[in-house]
Design an enzyme around this catalytic site. Sequence first.
Site, mmCIF file in Angstrom:
data_model
loop_
_atom_site.group_PDB
_atom_site.id
_atom_site.type_symbol
_atom_site.label_atom_id
_atom_site.label_comp_id
_atom_site.label_asym_id
_atom_site.label_seq_id
_atom_site.Cartn_x
_atom_site.Cartn_y
_atom_site.Cartn_z
ATOM 1 N N ASN A 207 -0.634 -13.444 0.567
ATOM 2 C CA ASN A 207 -1.203 -13.851 1.848
ATOM 3 C C ASN A 207 -0.382 -15.037 2.366
ATOM 4 O O ASN A 207 0.367 -15.649 1.611
ATOM 5 C CB ASN A 207 -2.693 -14.191 1.701
ATOM 6 N N ASP A 278 -9.044 -11.640 -3.520
ATOM 7 C CA ASP A 278 -10.298 -11.107 -4.073
ATOM 8 C C ASP A 278 -10.047 -9.878 -4.941
ATOM 9 O O ASP A 278 -10.888 -9.506 -5.749
ATOM 10 C CB ASP A 278 -11.247 -10.734 -2.936
ATOM 11 N N LYS A 288 10.183 -1.007 -11.432
ATOM 12 C CA LYS A 288 10.060 -0.971 -9.973
ATOM 13 C C LYS A 288 9.532 0.391 -9.552
ATOM 14 O O LYS A 288 10.019 1.424 -10.040
ATOM 15 C CB LYS A 288 11.469 -1.198 -9.412
ATOM 16 N N PHE A 327 -13.505 -24.024 0.790
ATOM 17 C CA PHE A 327 -12.916 -23.791 2.108
ATOM 18 C C PHE A 327 -13.311 -22.391 2.544
ATOM 19 O O PHE A 327 -13.498 -21.507 1.706
ATOM 20 C CB PHE A 327 -11.383 -23.896 2.043
ATOM 21 N N LYS A 341 -21.988 -19.355 1.823
ATOM 22 C CA LYS A 341 -21.101 -19.697 0.696
ATOM 23 C C LYS A 341 -21.534 -20.988 0.002
ATOM 24 O O LYS A 341 -21.413 -21.113 -1.212
ATOM 25 C CB LYS A 341 -19.650 -19.811 1.187
HETATM 26 N N1 CTP Z 1 -12.337 -18.482 -3.725
HETATM 27 C C1 CTP Z 1 -12.257 -18.484 -5.101
HETATM 28 N N2 CTP Z 1 -12.020 -17.315 -5.781
HETATM 29 C C2 CTP Z 1 -11.876 -16.169 -5.117
HETATM 30 C C3 CTP Z 1 -11.971 -16.145 -3.723
HETATM 31 C C4 CTP Z 1 -12.198 -17.333 -3.064
HETATM 32 O O1 CTP Z 1 -12.411 -19.535 -5.707
HETATM 33 N N3 CTP Z 1 -11.649 -15.054 -5.801
HETATM 34 C C5 CTP Z 1 -12.596 -19.747 -3.038
HETATM 35 C C6 CTP Z 1 -11.557 -20.172 -2.047
HETATM 36 O O2 CTP Z 1 -10.585 -21.022 -2.632
HETATM 37 C C7 CTP Z 1 -12.339 -20.918 -0.992
HETATM 38 C C8 CTP Z 1 -13.632 -20.159 -0.993
HETATM 39 O O3 CTP Z 1 -13.758 -19.573 -2.283
HETATM 40 O O4 CTP Z 1 -12.607 -22.240 -1.328
HETATM 41 C C9 CTP Z 1 -13.604 -19.103 0.020
HETATM 42 O O5 CTP Z 1 -14.638 -18.293 -0.261
HETATM 43 P P1 CTP Z 1 -14.742 -16.847 0.319
HETATM 44 O O6 CTP Z 1 -14.818 -17.007 1.795
HETATM 45 O O7 CTP Z 1 -15.789 -16.181 -0.446
HETATM 46 O O8 CTP Z 1 -13.425 -16.152 0.099
HETATM 47 P P2 CTP Z 1 -13.182 -14.890 0.882
HETATM 48 O O9 CTP Z 1 -12.620 -13.993 -0.117
HETATM 49 O O10 CTP Z 1 -12.293 -15.207 2.054
HETATM 50 O O11 CTP Z 1 -14.636 -14.428 1.373
HETATM 51 P P3 CTP Z 1 -15.142 -13.094 2.051
HETATM 52 O O12 CTP Z 1 -14.831 -12.012 1.092
HETATM 53 O O13 CTP Z 1 -16.589 -13.371 2.227
HETATM 54 O O14 CTP Z 1 -14.406 -12.983 3.354
#
Ligand code: CTP
Length: 407
Positions: A207, A278, A288, A327, A341
């Site tokens: 990302n 995620d 590869k 964040f 959150k």
């Molecule tokens: N975060 C984390 N571990 C993950 C995903 C996110 O610790 N696997 C942390 C990020 O560093 C940030 C916060 O959680 O501080 C963001 O949360 P969230 O919005 O749940 O992440 P997204 O994946 O963007 O959420 P969503 O799937 O709801 O869009």
Amino acid sequence: MEGKKILLGVTGGIAAFKSISVASLLTKLGANVRVAMTESAMKLVSPKNFHEVTKNPVTHDLWKETDLHPHIDLANFAELVLIAPATANFIAKMAHGIADDLLSTTMLALKSNTPVLIAPAMNTRMLEHPATRKNLEILKSRGVKIIEPDSGLLACGDIGRGRLPEPQDLVEFVQNFLRKKTLEGKQILITAGGTRERLDSVRFLGNPSSGKMGFALAEESAARGADVVLLTAPTFLSEPRNEKIKTIRVESALEMHDAAIRIFPNVDAVIMTAAVADFRPSKVFEGKIKKSKDNPDEKIKIELVRNPDILLELGTRKTPNQVLIGFAAEMNDLETYARDKIQRKNLDFIVANDVSKSDAGFAVDTNIATIFFRDDSKIDLPLMEKSELAGKILDQLQKIFEGGNSI
Ligand code: CTP
């Protein structure tokens, strides 16, 4: 910096010309700067330059008939001393208490609580000579702050360590040094960057997070006296050169997860700015992935599995004295998602921004954030540099440490 009485000592290094800008920048920030030069420095730059930018008299002579005790006057004046550049010779004189000119004599006459910062600048071999290294150690043990030299092309044509940092960097060092150490004694874990999830040996899912927010927070926390672990996924930013920041580099969400869980019991706060993937590919191809030569319509499927939510897990392990800051980057319904959150991840507060706006979010220097707290309150912040936002976030963290209302 306003009204701060700074003695700028200029010794005879070829970088002495940079000190004119240092004197100028300090003066523009409101400091009252007096410059003392060594005889060697006088051969390289003119006292007139310093006089012009500081509007103060510039001294170098211990024996001027009109000045009775110039070294005592200067030592009484100085609330802070910056020696830039500091030559190997001057460092040696300071280390051994030699007082054979105005500046070296002034150094002995300083009040015991006057902070001294020195910026060594010389050829790499001189810097790394055991004599210089030993002398710097002696000064460090007496509480002198050493501003580490930069690496690069040196005046003599060699390439190596020993360059005087740029004037702006020297002035920032002084500014940080003078800052109130409101987070002294606190250990803070800050995550940064965007994780990479490997597809094969040469490709990954990633990302566009630049890491700028996390790095700005690390610098600001350290400037306020905290000890920082900066746990960062890949970024193009160079490692902070600050002894209060320990940088740990990881690549994937799983690696960040393992490091964060290991470090968490030892910290007072976590600020989780990292953009953590995620999902990750369920299997990493060895070598590869090759496209087929005769099927242009070829499709491949990549199955993704969930990564652990690091912040959620830290939230379950959090002790009452630990602070967790998250964040959130959202495209819509910012407040609803952010508040959800805070509850789900057991956060003290969350910094949320609407990444659909062009000045906010990934890979830009600015952000427009809202801080949401557990108690339904919030602070809407205007467009600002990420470095300034870092300060606003740390102000709130400090209020929590002080046990006050976080708003
Ligand atoms: N975060 C984390 N571990 C993950 C995903 C996110 O610790 N696997 C942390 C990020 O560093 C940030 C916060 O959680 O501080 C963001 O949360 P969230 O919005 O749940 O992440 P997204 O994946 O963007 O959420 P969503 O799937 O709801 O869009």
